[in-house]
Motif scaffolding. Structure first.
Motif, mmCIF file in Angstrom:
data_model
loop_
_atom_site.group_PDB
_atom_site.id
_atom_site.type_symbol
_atom_site.label_atom_id
_atom_site.label_comp_id
_atom_site.label_asym_id
_atom_site.label_seq_id
_atom_site.Cartn_x
_atom_site.Cartn_y
_atom_site.Cartn_z
ATOM 1 N N VAL A 854 76.232 115.614 -58.822
ATOM 2 C CA VAL A 854 75.394 114.409 -59.534
ATOM 3 C C VAL A 854 74.053 113.940 -58.879
ATOM 4 C CG1 VAL A 854 75.301 112.196 -60.311
ATOM 5 C CG2 VAL A 854 77.193 113.843 -61.056
ATOM 6 N N TRP A 855 74.187 113.947 -57.472
ATOM 7 C CA TRP A 855 73.182 113.520 -56.641
ATOM 8 C C TRP A 855 73.187 114.345 -55.414
ATOM 9 C CZ3 TRP A 855 73.219 108.027 -53.520
ATOM 10 C CH2 TRP A 855 72.111 107.816 -53.238
ATOM 11 N N GLN A 856 72.081 115.392 -55.767
ATOM 12 C CA GLN A 856 71.890 116.473 -54.748
ATOM 13 C C GLN A 856 71.084 115.943 -53.320
ATOM 14 O OE1 GLN A 856 69.747 119.489 -56.948
ATOM 15 N NE2 GLN A 856 71.304 119.845 -58.453
ATOM 16 N N GLU A 857 70.458 114.886 -53.662
ATOM 17 C CA GLU A 857 69.978 114.316 -52.246
ATOM 18 C C GLU A 857 70.786 113.243 -51.477
ATOM 19 O OE1 GLU A 857 68.316 114.136 -55.284
ATOM 20 O OE2 GLU A 857 67.152 116.104 -55.208
ATOM 21 N N TRP A 858 72.322 113.223 -52.070
ATOM 22 C CA TRP A 858 72.930 112.188 -51.319
ATOM 23 C C TRP A 858 73.160 112.330 -49.645
ATOM 24 C CZ3 TRP A 858 79.022 113.266 -51.732
ATOM 25 C CH2 TRP A 858 79.634 112.216 -51.062
ATOM 26 N N PRO A 859 72.826 111.229 -49.248
ATOM 27 C CA PRO A 859 72.766 111.372 -47.671
ATOM 28 C C PRO A 859 73.812 111.447 -47.018
ATOM 29 C CG PRO A 859 71.734 109.371 -48.809
ATOM 30 C CD PRO A 859 72.288 109.882 -49.716
ATOM 31 N N ARG A 860 75.095 111.199 -47.402
ATOM 32 C CA ARG A 860 76.325 111.296 -46.967
ATOM 33 C C ARG A 860 77.079 112.690 -47.311
ATOM 34 N NH1 ARG A 860 80.427 106.687 -46.313
ATOM 35 N NH2 ARG A 860 81.043 107.974 -44.764
ATOM 36 N N ALA A 861 76.356 113.516 -48.018
ATOM 37 C CA ALA A 861 77.148 114.727 -48.343
ATOM 38 C C ALA A 861 77.622 115.717 -47.571
ATOM 39 C CB ALA A 861 76.235 115.636 -49.273
ATOM 40 N N GLN A 862 76.869 115.630 -46.194
ATOM 41 C CA GLN A 862 77.389 116.668 -45.117
ATOM 42 C C GLN A 862 78.378 115.966 -44.452
ATOM 43 O OE1 GLN A 862 76.355 119.764 -44.591
ATOM 44 N NE2 GLN A 862 77.413 119.945 -42.778
ATOM 45 N N GLU A 863 78.181 114.689 -44.459
ATOM 46 C CA GLU A 863 79.328 113.944 -43.521
ATOM 47 C C GLU A 863 80.600 114.010 -44.126
ATOM 48 O OE1 GLU A 863 80.054 109.257 -42.282
ATOM 49 O OE2 GLU A 863 78.145 110.038 -42.972
ATOM 50 N N LEU A 864 80.625 113.749 -45.674
ATOM 51 C CA LEU A 864 81.926 113.856 -46.317
ATOM 52 C C LEU A 864 82.303 115.169 -46.864
ATOM 53 C CD1 LEU A 864 81.465 110.525 -48.110
ATOM 54 C CD2 LEU A 864 82.833 110.868 -46.286
ATOM 55 N N ASP A 865 81.678 116.263 -46.235
ATOM 56 C CA ASP A 865 81.907 117.485 -46.621
ATOM 57 C C ASP A 865 83.395 117.864 -46.003
ATOM 58 O OD1 ASP A 865 82.489 120.518 -46.181
ATOM 59 O OD2 ASP A 865 80.580 120.482 -47.436
ATOM 60 N N PRO A 866 84.458 118.133 -46.630
ATOM 61 C CA PRO A 866 85.504 118.391 -46.220
ATOM 62 C C PRO A 866 85.766 119.170 -44.899
ATOM 63 C CG PRO A 866 85.509 119.801 -48.440
ATOM 64 C CD PRO A 866 84.501 118.657 -48.209
ATOM 65 N N GLU A 867 84.774 120.251 -44.764
ATOM 66 C CA GLU A 867 84.754 120.864 -43.348
ATOM 67 C C GLU A 867 84.331 120.245 -42.295
ATOM 68 O OE1 GLU A 867 86.551 123.683 -43.757
ATOM 69 O OE2 GLU A 867 86.471 123.718 -45.960
ATOM 70 N N GLU A 868 83.636 119.159 -42.821
ATOM 71 C CA GLU A 868 83.039 118.218 -41.625
ATOM 72 C C GLU A 868 83.746 116.825 -41.303
ATOM 73 O OE1 GLU A 868 80.642 119.352 -39.607
ATOM 74 O OE2 GLU A 868 80.712 121.309 -40.474
ATOM 75 N N PHE A 869 84.430 116.423 -42.461
ATOM 76 C CA PHE A 869 85.229 115.146 -42.191
ATOM 77 C C PHE A 869 85.969 114.955 -41.166
ATOM 78 C CE2 PHE A 869 88.426 112.048 -43.969
ATOM 79 C CZ PHE A 869 87.395 110.893 -44.073
ATOM 80 N N VAL A 870 85.801 113.826 -40.447
ATOM 81 C CA VAL A 870 86.163 113.728 -39.290
ATOM 82 C C VAL A 870 87.931 113.781 -39.150
ATOM 83 C CG1 VAL A 870 86.611 111.118 -39.542
ATOM 84 C CG2 VAL A 870 86.560 112.167 -36.973
ATOM 85 N N SER A 871 88.421 113.450 -40.268
ATOM 86 C CA SER A 871 89.920 113.761 -40.141
ATOM 87 C C SER A 871 90.419 115.020 -40.543
ATOM 88 C CB SER A 871 90.619 112.504 -41.323
ATOM 89 O OG SER A 871 90.296 111.363 -40.875
ATOM 90 N N PHE A 872 89.497 115.946 -40.843
ATOM 91 C CA PHE A 872 89.925 117.571 -41.168
ATOM 92 C C PHE A 872 89.440 118.339 -40.337
ATOM 93 C CE2 PHE A 872 89.713 116.045 -46.170
ATOM 94 C CZ PHE A 872 90.772 115.415 -45.938
ATOM 95 N N LYS A 873 88.138 118.112 -39.585
ATOM 96 C CA LYS A 873 87.766 119.247 -38.847
ATOM 97 C C LYS A 873 88.679 119.883 -37.791
ATOM 98 C CE LYS A 873 83.064 120.124 -36.727
ATOM 99 N NZ LYS A 873 81.833 119.481 -36.625
ATOM 100 N N ASN A 874 88.672 121.128 -37.997
ATOM 101 C CA ASN A 874 89.316 122.074 -37.184
ATOM 102 C C ASN A 874 90.809 121.515 -36.921
ATOM 103 O OD1 ASN A 874 87.018 123.440 -36.213
ATOM 104 N ND2 ASN A 874 86.568 122.008 -34.633
ATOM 105 N N LYS A 875 91.325 121.104 -38.101
ATOM 106 C CA LYS A 875 92.702 120.521 -38.121
ATOM 107 C C LYS A 875 93.539 121.647 -38.924
ATOM 108 C CE LYS A 875 95.244 116.324 -38.395
ATOM 109 N NZ LYS A 875 95.108 114.948 -38.606
ATOM 110 N N VAL A 876 94.605 122.335 -38.244
ATOM 111 C CA VAL A 876 95.463 123.499 -38.891
ATOM 112 C C VAL A 876 96.378 122.548 -39.845
ATOM 113 C CG1 VAL A 876 97.089 125.094 -38.271
ATOM 114 C CG2 VAL A 876 95.410 124.536 -36.458
#
Length: 1395
Positions: A854-876
């Motif tokens: 819906v919002w392709q220019e969403w500023p936090r899109a990268q930050e909240l990407d599941p692969e980048e989200f702080v609680s998920f990143k590199n977590k087995v």
């Protein structure tokens, strides 16, 4: 043919889910009365709407354009209609729709389809036959659109609830509309109106009061129309000069309104004379002008103030001024009929003195002694004698959350459990040998059929106790799953792959890393690393082990590890669970909160647990029972369940779990319900319903038994704020003298409940404390024993996924329903996200994807990407707790979008998530029901519970489908429950009887029919059956042809708050006095009685309500003394015992005794001469009397007009015999007098600032400075007594004396007191609706006595009594009535000597 009517509670606990529509003209008709003054008319309407609003209701009001034409014969009513619309629009926040021409318009149909109201409130009668037909069309059209109807007449309310007659839409409703063409009343003089409007604009500035504008405009236009009428010729008319003078009197009346405050207006004399025929044409012309031109012209042309538009009068109300001037202007004598000469005086009957009878009682003095001393102002309820010394008590009262934290840290004597090292026992070796024998066959089975093999593997794992053997099994299972995945990849090549096979590989890795971390050695870690690389998760492999191992790209997944886990592993993600066993729990490893709950039981502490269904909170109940059984043979634990069905289930569970050798005469389990009791006093575990436990607790003869109670378990404690019997839960909480467990899944304010509980626990502690040797240490020692453990869990253990199902042709369309699809931008902005609206991992990643789309220019899109989200990143191992953090972050972001101006994007996002169901006919829906069950079977969604009504259940039973409802015999229900739990039947149809805690776990719950009972509370309770912990990984909820707007409201509604009901009745007060007087332990009995009186949820922290209850207590005692139930020392006498036994039927219990005292039954029950046999007419009359007393089920007034030939039943109950009716009238007179004195006394506690404001719009009529005038002094009647009635009611002539008439009370009493006529124990001989029509009683009891046929009773009552829809429900009602009659027989036996 009459539609079937059902008296229901209109507003349930989850009022946010119950959006409804009020037909504006029906609202108007409810309160239209030629005698009612306009301001009082608006007050009554605002009271009606405020009763809905303050209970949290969501509604809109609709005025159809075409309906305006129905009022042309009544122009002053048309004026009221127009003013009402403007008043509601301008002065309240109520949404008013006037854009729909009629109920057949396309706009209206679009509105219904889009909003799908819970019901529409409509009147069944109009001012004329034409309007009645018009309303009938609206009713039938609404039903045809699957919208339920609630009749405007017959509605009643109390503090928490609104009751009304409901009509359920059914498939049989047909369309039979014919558009009615109405002639339009043409009025002239538009040029004159425009000229008048221009002149008024020049005369008065912007912001002037609209009332002066409307008055002048109406008079000018009315005179113009009247002059045109005179030109056409009329016999004996008023001259133009006389007509002008009469209009000047109208202007003078409005001038009084502008300057005279409401306090003075209430004292104006009420004129009873009527206008002469000579004046009526002019009045009608002015009324037409008022109604047709005034507001229409003013609202478009005048920027004036509309705040007091409701405070208006017209020529019909100008008699006071006319009377005043009649002596000076002789021609006025001809305007008014001289039935009453001169100014009318108020000659009301003198109010009798209260004359309180002296009463000497320690209980009365302790509770209401301060009120008996001229009602002094109540001080804040705090024990000031120790508040300075003991800071902790203040902490309890003002900051319970902080108190919990401090106390749990200061007083936590929890027992630790040390774990011994792993030992190779014989049992472990045996398990190892078993696995070695099964290893190869299991691996082969996994490779042959992954799903079947994994189920077999997990079933075997549940049988093992050795952790090392479990580890070996998991490693072998992992290797087998990987081989299956690799083989699948080879077969598919470049084609799309079935990722469910990769899910099983990742799932085993999760389990090994989380549950067997201490057993993993380096080779194991290397193997796991290798497998992660094979799946393509290089970053996870590196985080696990830095040794480089080349992965195979052919077997890798084409998406990131975080997305894969959220989207595909979904419900397989691990929860935060402990691995260390608890010796107190044998069959599972409890969570931390469950251990703390068990600790609380071990330490004899009370606990309040609010946790979702299926979370595992019930286990503590059985642990508590086990503890009491082990401790001694004397202790008792009481389990309180809200329904008989739940009682039966708990009893069955107890018998299956516990056995104990007890001395003769004692048993393990007893049961006590209203119609069944077994081993009540000689059991160690008593399972009962609240009303029956209250009987025991308040019985003076059972006090020795109550002291044996060591624990009480309140299941479904949210019933404390429930519909019926809520006050009983309060009484039990405050009277028990032992710790308790309070369990619920649906309470949004547990902290309020906890503060309330602490308040009365503190009282109990102080009561126990000997103040002669008071010390801080003594107090703390006692108070520490009243600690409360509090638990509030928001999220279910297993997620619930919702699906919307519809039928298209012969195919079923099943769409996933994302929870956020139920929300709107306005709802998020106003209420936020509901506390229990949680997303599954799959739904969370779906929400993120739509946000990016819906919002392709969403500023936090990268930050909240599941692969980048702080609680998920590199977590087995991503756990459910990590996903919850991600979910909350997305919800916060979505709310932020609205705040930062991205409302449109949120609207588009929510629209993307919405399913698109297809409408289908009800006939087709049930025709394909079996196919739908097959579809669920194919999807592996069985076993399932289908919630439908009783009529459809019987139809489904003919096709071999099991059913379960409250009217079944207990053993029949138990058989269905047992067969379902054991898996012998996969589908059961049920009603709401399965909602409250019945243990019938299933994979899916299907809502297959909409009804008034499908509210958000029942939805939560019913859907809680799906996905029970330890049974399924996820629960499924299917909405089968339920309108989408209804589904959305069910999902998004918030959990209800607990609110208190009015806690006292006259019967309860007599029971408390009986307890205090007859109990052996007088001090303990008095303490219990005081606990009930002082600690109600309604008066908690509300001092004014506490004082009102004291006054109610005093006047109830006065009534009981006068009627001979108490002596002047508070001791019960006469028929007190009989009345208290029948407390449930108040006021019929008091009326029955009045019949006995007068000897009416003795006169009636005369046997045939020379025989002991009674004549048939005597027996029939006796049943008629008992049916009028104890079988009172009211029908709506309109049911009388429907002509239907009944086979064997009368349906409508006959009146009481004349001598019995006279006795009822005499009883009612005494009750009304006593209640009126109560109202006159409590009037001093009213909030007069609030009383001078309209309840909904808050328009303020507070007294202004009034200097008076000679003219006004002639209009006043200072003899009127209006100290205890609403100032708005008093302007219509209501005075204090009217409080002695029950039908006036609700219209006259001060609203701020929170009292209405339901608190007065009146037995109405005749009950009337708003239109003055009588509401008949149903004759089901008398009819059954005459013919004894359940089938005839069902058939004859179908059209007017929908709760008699099948023989089982009829059987249940008749059974209850027969049970009452038998109870009466045994109660009356001791009094036979009086006859």
């Amino acid at each position: 043919m009459s539609p079937p009517f059902l008296r229901v509670i209109l507003l349930k606990d989850f009022v946010e889910s119950e959006f409804f529509v009020i037909d504006g003209d029906s609202l108007l008709l409810m309160f239209l009365d030629e005698k009612t003054q306009y301001l009082n008319f608006f007050y009554q309407i605002e009271c009606f709407l405020q009763d809905f609003t303050e209970k949290g209701a969501k509604y809109v009001i609709v005025f159809f354009k075409d309906a305006e034409q129905m009022y042309f014969p009544y122009p002053h009513f048309l004026f009221l209609r127009t003013v009402l619309i403007e008043h509601l629009r301008r002065n309240t926040s109520t949404t008013v729709h006037t854009e729909f021409s009629n109920c057949l318009s396309s706009k209206w149909e679009i509105f219904l389809k889009k909003s799908y109201p819970y019901f529409i409130i409509v009147s069944d009668i109009g001012l004329t036959s034409l309007q009645t037909d018009y309303l009938s069309i609206l009713i039938v059209h609404s039903l045809s659109k699957k919208i339920n109807i609630v009749l405007a007449s017959g509605q009643e309310y109390d503090i928490l609830r609104v009751y009304g007659y409901h009509v359920q839409n059914v498939y049989k409703h047909r369309l039979f509309f014919q558009k009615v063409r109405y002639t339009t009343l043409l009025l002239v003089c538009n040029n004159g109106v425009c000229k008048t409007v221009c002149l008024l604009k020049q005369l008065w500035p912007e912001g002037s009061d609209v009332r002066r504008v409307v008055c002048v405009l109406a008079c000018a236009v009315g005179l113009k129309i009247y002059s045109n009428m005179l030109e056409n010729g009329r016999s004996n008319p008023l001259s133009p000069e006389e007509a002008s003078d009469l209009c000047r009197m109208q202007c003078l009346t409005v001038t009084f309104l502008l300057h005279m405050p409401l306090t003075q207006r209430a004292q104006i004399r009420i004129m009873k004379s009527c206008w002469t025929k000579q004046v009526l044409p002019l009045i009608k012309m002015v009324c037409v002008a008022l109604s047709y031109f005034s507001c229409h012209q003013v609202q478009s042309s005048f920027p004036f103030s509309f705040s007091l538009i409701c405070y208006f009068s017209h020529l019909m109300r100008s008699k006071n001024v006319i009377y005043l001037l009649e002596t000076n202007l002789t021609w006025y004598r001809n305007l008014v009929n001289q039935k009453i000469v001169g100014l009318g005086e108020y000659y009301g009957e003198e109010i009798p003195d209260i004359g309180l009878i002296p009463l000497k009682s320690d209980l009365v003095e302790d509770y209401a002694g301060d009120v008996l001393k001229d009602l002094p102002v109540l001080k804040r309820y705090i024990y000031e004698f120790y508040s300075k010394e003991i800071i902790l008590y203040g902490l309890i009262f003002y900051s319970p959350a902080l108190y919990i934290h401090i106390m749990l840290n200061l007083y936590k004597c929890r027992s630790g459990f040390s774990m011994t090292g792993r030992l190779k026992t014989k049992e472990e070796k045996k398990e190892q040998e078993q696995w070695e024998a099964l290893c190869i066959p299991t691996e082969k089975e996994i490779k042959a059929n992954l799903t079947v093999g994994i189920k077999k593997l997990e079933k075997f794992l549940k049988t093992l106790k050795s952790k090392s053997v479990k580890f070996s099994v998991e490693m072998a299972g992992l290797s087998a799953c990987l081989e299956v995945w690799k083989e699948h990849c080879r077969e598919q090549g470049n084609k799309s792959k079935d990722l469910s096979k990769a899910v099983q590989v990742m799932r085993r890795i999760h389990i090994l890393l989380e549950k067997y971390q201490d057993l993993l050695e380096k080779p194991h870690v290397k193997k796991l690393t290798k497998y992660l690389r094979l799946l393509g998760f290089e970053n996870l492999a590196c985080s696990l082990c830095e040794i480089s191992i080349l992965g195979d790209s052919k077997n890798s997944l084409e998406l990131g590890p975080a997305r894969f886990q959220l989207q595909y592993m979904d419900y397989y993600l691990l929860r935060e669970e402990r691995n260390d066993p608890d010796p107190r729990v044998q069959h599972f490893i409890p969570d931390t909160w469950q251990r703390e709950l068990l600790d609380a039981v071990d330490n004899n502490e009370s606990a309040v647990i609010v946790a979702p269904t299926s979370s595992g909170k019930t286990y503590a109940s059985y642990y508590c029972m086990e503890k009491v059984l082990k401790t001694s043979n004397e202790g008792v634990v009481v389990y309180v369940a809200p329904t008989k069905a739940l009682v039966n289930q708990v009893v069955g569970t107890i018998y299956s779990r516990f056995t104990k050798k007890l001395p003769d005469g004692l048993v393990v389990c007893g049961v006590f319900t209203r119609d069944y009791r077994s081993d009540v006093m000689n059991s160690q575990i008593l399972v009962t319903v609240p009303q029956c436990l209250e009987i025991l607790v308040l019985s003076p003869h059972c006090q020795k038994w109550t002291k044996r109670i060591q624990y009480v378990i309140f299941d479904e404690v949210h019933c404390l704020g429930g519909e019926i019997g809520a006050e009983v839960w309060e009484h039990l909480l405050v009277t028990i003298r032992c710790p308790f467990l309070a369990l619920s899944a649906t309470v949004s304010n547990p902290e309020h409940l906890t503060e309330y509980v602490w308040n009365f626990l503190a009282y109990k502690s102080i009561f126990k404390l000997d103040m002669s040797c008071f010390s801080c240490s003594n107090f703390l020692k006692i108070f520490f024993t009243t600690l409360i453990f509090i638990l509030f869990l928001h999220c279910r253990y297993n997620d619930l996924e919702k699906y919307v199902c519809s039928l298209k042709g012969s195919d079923f369309i099943i769409e996933h329903c994302h929870p956020c699809a139920a929300l709107t931008v306005d709802h998020i902005e106003s209420y936020g996200f509901p506390s229990d609206l949680s997303l599954s991992p799959r739904e969370t990643i779906q929400l993120y994807d739509i946000m990016v789309k819906v919002w392709q220019e969403w500023p936090r899109a990268q930050e909240l990407d599941p692969e980048e989200f702080v609680s998920f990143k590199n977590k087995v191992v991503i756990k459910k707790a990590d996903v919850r953090k991600y979910e909350q972050e997305l919800k916060k972001e979505l709310s932020k979008w609205i705040v930062t101006g991205q409302r449109q994007k949120v609207t588009v996002l929510l629209e993307h998530l919405k399913p698109k169901p297809v409408d289908c006919s009800e006939q087709e829906k049930w025709k394909h029901f079996a196919s739908f069950v097959d579809k669920l079977h194919e999807m592996d969604k069985l076993p399932a519970i289908f919630f439908i009504n009783c009529y459809l259940q019987e139809m489904m039973a003919l096709r071999g489908i099991g059913y379960h409802h409250g009217s079944m015999v207990a053993k029949e229900r138990q058989v269905v429950e047992m067969l379902f739990r054991m898996g012998y039947i996969k589908v059961v149809t049920a009603t709401s009887t399965l909602a409250l805690g019945i243990n019938m776990p299933c994979k899916s719950v299907v809502f297959a029919e909409d009804s008034v009972f499908l509210d958000a509370l029942n939805y939560r309770q019913m859907s809680g059956r799906a996905g029970r912990r330890g049974q399924d990984m996820i629960g499924n909820v299917f909405f089968y042809d339920i309108p989408l707007p209804k589904v959305e409201r069910l999902i998004k509604s918030n959990v209800p708050q607990l609110k208190g009901q009015f806690p006292l009745t006259v019967s309860l007060i007599l029971r408390l006095m009986l307890l205090a007087a007859k109990a052996d332990d007088k001090a303990d009995a008095r303490a219990k009685a005081l606990s009930v009186l002082k600690h109600s949820l309604m008066s908690f922290r509300k001092e004014r309500y506490a004082e009102i209850l004291k006054i109610y207590f005093i006047f109830s005692l006065q009534f009981l003394i006068k009627e001979g139930y108490l002596d002047q020392e508070g001791n019960p006498i006469g028929f007190a015992g009989l009345v208290t036994h029948l407390y449930y039927y108040e006021p019929s219990n008091f009326v029955l005794v009045s019949f006995l005292v007068k000897g009416l039954f003795h006169k009636l029950c005369q046997p045939i001469k020379g025989s002991t046999v009674f004549p048939e007419d005597v027996l029939e009359k006796l049943v008629l009397i008992l049916a009028n007393l104890f079988g009172r089920k009211y029908l709506p007034a309109c049911s009388m007009k429907y002509k239907h030939t009944f086979c064997q039943s009368k349906v409508f109950l006959e009146d009481l015999p004349e001598d019995f009716a006279d006795a009822v009238n005499e009883y009612n007179t005494k009750v009304e007098e006593n209640f009126a004195h109560f109202l006159l006394t409590t009037a001093k506690l009213a909030d007069m600032e609030q009383e001078y404001r309209l309840p909904l719009s808050k328009t303020d009529f507070t007294s202004k400075i009034w200097h008076g005038s000679e003219l006004a002094s002639y209009l006043m009647d200072n003899t009127k007594s209006i100290s205890a009635v609403s100032p708005f009611a008093s302007v219509s002539g209501v005075v204090d004396n009217d409080l002695f008439h029950g039908e006036i009370i609700n219209k006259a009493v001060f609203r701020s007191l929170g009292i209405n006529v339901t608190n007065c124990p009146l037995l109405y001989l005749n009950k009337y609706d708003n239109q003055g029509r009588r509401r008949p009683l149903n004759a089901y009891a008398l009819d059954f006595y005459k013919h004894g046929s359940l089938i005839a009773l069902t058939t004859d009552n179908w059209y007017v009594v929908p709760f008699l829809v099948n023989s089982s429900i009829v059987h249940n009602m008749v059974h209850n009535y027969i049970f009452l009659v038998l109870n009466l027989y045994f109660l009356m036996k001791p009094f036979t000597y009086l006859f």
